[in-house]
Scaffold this active site. Structure first.
Site, PDB file in Angstrom:
ATOM      1  N   GLY A 223     -32.373   7.903  26.401  1.00  0.00           N
ATOM      2  CA  GLY A 223     -31.839   8.976  25.577  1.00  0.00           C
ATOM      3  C   GLY A 223     -32.902   9.986  25.234  1.00  0.00           C
ATOM      4  O   GLY A 223     -34.109   9.721  25.359  1.00  0.00           O
ATOM      5  N   GLU A 446     -31.983  42.184  17.670  1.00  0.00           N
ATOM      6  CA  GLU A 446     -31.136  41.050  17.281  1.00  0.00           C
ATOM      7  C   GLU A 446     -29.656  41.434  17.249  1.00  0.00           C
ATOM      8  O   GLU A 446     -28.795  40.651  17.668  1.00  0.00           O
ATOM      9  CB  GLU A 446     -31.573  40.501  15.919  1.00  0.00           C
ATOM     10  CG  GLU A 446     -33.006  39.971  15.875  1.00  0.00           C
ATOM     11  CD  GLU A 446     -33.258  38.881  16.906  1.00  0.00           C
ATOM     12  OE1 GLU A 446     -32.304  38.136  17.237  1.00  0.00           O
ATOM     13  OE2 GLU A 446     -34.394  38.787  17.399  1.00  0.00           O
ATOM     14  N   ASP A 521     -36.444  35.705  26.102  1.00  0.00           N
ATOM     15  CA  ASP A 521     -35.086  35.934  26.614  1.00  0.00           C
ATOM     16  C   ASP A 521     -35.099  35.996  28.137  1.00  0.00           C
ATOM     17  O   ASP A 521     -34.237  35.404  28.804  1.00  0.00           O
ATOM     18  CB  ASP A 521     -34.509  37.234  26.043  1.00  0.00           C
ATOM     19  CG  ASP A 521     -34.469  37.225  24.515  1.00  0.00           C
ATOM     20  OD1 ASP A 521     -34.307  36.134  23.953  1.00  0.00           O
ATOM     21  OD2 ASP A 521     -34.598  38.299  23.917  1.00  0.00           O
TER      22      ASP A 521
END
Length: 615
Positions: A223, A446, A521
């Site tokens: 996991g 933003e 980004d």
């Protein structure tokens, strides 16, 4: 239905002072070793001093100078000597001025008569006495060295007690009075069902043996970090009421070859002596990586440690109630011999919790925290998609710290909302000096993200837009899915890419220039595009896997690599053009909302929707 007989609890009880006794034994061993070495050094010094004194060597403050025998005889003829001591060929003379000289005569050279003829007092020492003293000193020194070597070898042997560097570093937790049970672990219901059988075997092994059944010797927990692998292992030991040995895979491997294997032997020896018990190995990929057949060598210490671990797990007989539980988030790098049936023959997956699991985890960690009436854990679980159990525990702790700092008596909704942002991006950095021009660029950047995200079909809702610096980010736009998603369509991936490029597009539209603020980004969009091409088969190159290994190695031809790069660039450009088209069409909303964000610094999702979709 017959209730299985309870095992005698006395056999599972462990001394609560075990850890204290181990620490005391370690300290006692070190003290005995230091004391033995000190005694040896002091004894050698005393015997050497005594031997030199018996040999007639003075330890006074007057220095003894070496002189050739010819110069000594000349001084005697000139009447400059007071006394002389002769021991074999060694001669020590004392001048009338008090200065001592040492000289060596040749074999058979007669000097005694010359000294006496010149009025020098002659003392002839018994050489046999000196040799006897030296012999005694040598014998005693030999016995001391032999005794010290015997002591060190005895302490370092692996028979009765392991040397300190070869002892296992596993920490033992006494679970006869468990502090963690299954009720304390939430969000992993499937894993608890799988591990319940281990608990039953440790509590009632006779029931399985009567049926000829064999419980798994090893359980591999797989996991992501923070999903509760260690916690659920402790809960298994707590439910069964057996000792729990915890060790990290990196603690086996040392610089010296053979130390890790010795630690593995010591760990399993102690575990078998205290069976039934659980041995938990965290990050087993540190020692259990695949062995290579390249012939170029490798980490011999790690491979020997792995080999010893394989031997120890094979050495369990069917009556040994020792269960090995290991945890990793890299099962793909483990050696196949470690995963074969008979060793780690059961694999339990621990995924990040869904909304029900997050709700259950929040309830567990909120038991001792005073929550205000406006706090709804179900709503909080919906806002924290993608959070692991550790993230949720940290979230509630951060909210409690914020409430305490503010002097509040309860944890309110605003504290939890701030804590979510802290966990995702870090604390606010209002002290950072930002010019008005940069603040405007951040706000437009933003809001550009937010507008494109809300305008794309199938895009996730925007929860919050902030122009306040957090962590390494100068601003943040929080987007969270309305429900848990396990599959993503190609259109949804394109929407995510366009939303990520909305910040750069807004800068170009409003300011006619671009900044470095979109570096993360662009990296995100490039990675998504490359996976679409190389892994998901979502490009004209076809439905083939074109994977490049993390170390940069690949079997791709240069032509295919060039085609991949071209397709990735095409997808990135397409996402950017989509963002530009949306923002140019809604430029008035971009300016209106950005100017509002400059004033208030933070806008939540509902306020953004009200301004964006207002008539």
């Amino acid at each position: 239905m017959n209730t299985p007989p309870k095992k005698n609890q006395e056999t599972r009880k462990t001394n609560p002072q075990d850890s204290t006794q181990k620490t005391t034994r370690k300290k006692s061993t070190v003290l005995r070793l230091v004391l033995a070495i000190t005694c040896i050094v002091v004894g050698v010094a005393l015997l050497a001093f005594a031997g030199l004194r018996l040999a007639g060597i003075s330890f006074g403050t007057t220095s003894v100078q070496d002189k050739p025998i010819s110069d000594v005889m000349t001084m005697a003829e000139k009447g400059q000597l007071k006394s002389v001591s002769i021991a074999g060929n060694e001669i020590t003379v004392t001048a009338k001025n008090g200065q001592e000289y040492h000289s060596i005569k040749e074999d058979g050279q007669a000097v005694t008569d010359t000294f006496r003829k010149n009025g020098v007092s002659v003392n002839i020492e018994n050489n046999q006495n000196t040799q006897w003293v030296q012999g005694v000193v040598n014998v005693v020194l030999l016995l001391l060295v032999a005794g010290s070597l015997f002591f060190i070898m005895r302490r370092g042997s692996m028979g009765s007690q392991a040397a300190p560097f070869a002892r296992s570093k596993a920490k033992r937790f006494n679970e006869s009075r468990p502090s963690i049970l299954f009720k304390d672990v939430a969000g992993v219901d499937e894993a608890k069902i799988e591990l319940q059988e281990i608990v039953e075997f440790l509590k009632y092994p006779e029931r399985f043996r009567e049926m000829g059944a064999r419980t798994p010797k090893g359980v591999l927990l797989v996991g992501a970090p923070g999903t509760g692998k260690t916690l659920i292992s402790r809960a298994v030991a707590g439910e069964a009421g057996v000792p729990f040995y915890s060790v990290s895979g990196s603690e086996f491997v040392e610089m010296f070859v053979g130390v890790g294997a010795a630690r593995v032997r010591d760990l399993f020896k102690e575990a078998k002596a205290n069976a039934p018990c659980i041995v938990f190995i965290d990050e087993i990929d540190a020692v259990g990586r695949q062995r290579t057949n390249s012939g170029t060598g490798g980490n011999d210490e790690r491979e020997q440690t792995l080999n010893q671990l394989l031997v120890e797990m094979d050495g369990f007989d069917k009556h040994t109630s020792v269960v090995v539980i290991a945890a990793t988030n890299r099962p793909d790098v483990l050696d196949p011999a470690l995963l074969r049936p008979g060793r780690f023959d059961r694999r339990v997956m621990l995924d990040k919790p869904d909304i029900r699991g997050r709700h259950a985890i929040l309830e567990v960690h909120a038991k001792d925290k005073p929550l205000a009436k406006d706090v709804q854990l179900e709503e909080l679980a919906r806002q924290t998609a993608g959070f692991s159990g550790a993230d949720l525990a940290n979230l509630l702790n951060e909210a409690a710290l914020l409430a305490a700092r503010a002097g509040e008596r309860t944890i309110r909704k605003t504290h939890l909302e701030e804590a979510i942002l802290r966990v995702m991006a870090g604390p606010e950095r209002k002290s950072r000096m930002i010019t008005e021009e940069e603040k405007a660029i951040i706000a437009y950047h933003e809001v550009g993200h937010a507008i494109v995200m809300r305008s794309m079909p199938g895009a996730d809702p925007v929860q919050k837009v902030s122009a306040i610096a957090r962590g390494m980010a100068l601003g943040i736009t929080v987007q969270a899915p309305a429900e848990d998603r396990y599959l993503l369509r190609r259109s949804e991936l394109l929407a995510k890419m366009a939303g990520a490029m909305g910040g750069r597009a807004a800068e170009e539209i409003i300011f006619g220039d671009v900044t470095t603020g979109a570096s993360q980004d662009i990296e995100y969009v490039t990675n998504v595009a490359r996976r679409m091409v190389c892994e998901f088969g979502m490009s004209p190159l076809g439905k083939v896997a074109l994977r490049v290994e993390p170390d940069g190695s690949t079997t791709l031809s240069p032509e295919m690599a060039a085609k991949i790069d071209a397709e990735v660039a095409k997808l990135v450009d397409q996402a950017y053009e989509t963002a530009l088209s949306i923002l140019r069409e809604r430029k008035d909303k971009l300016v209106e909302i950005s100017e509002h964000l400059i004033r208030v610094e933070t806008i939540d999702g509902s306020e953004l929707d009200a301004m964006l979709f207002a008539a």
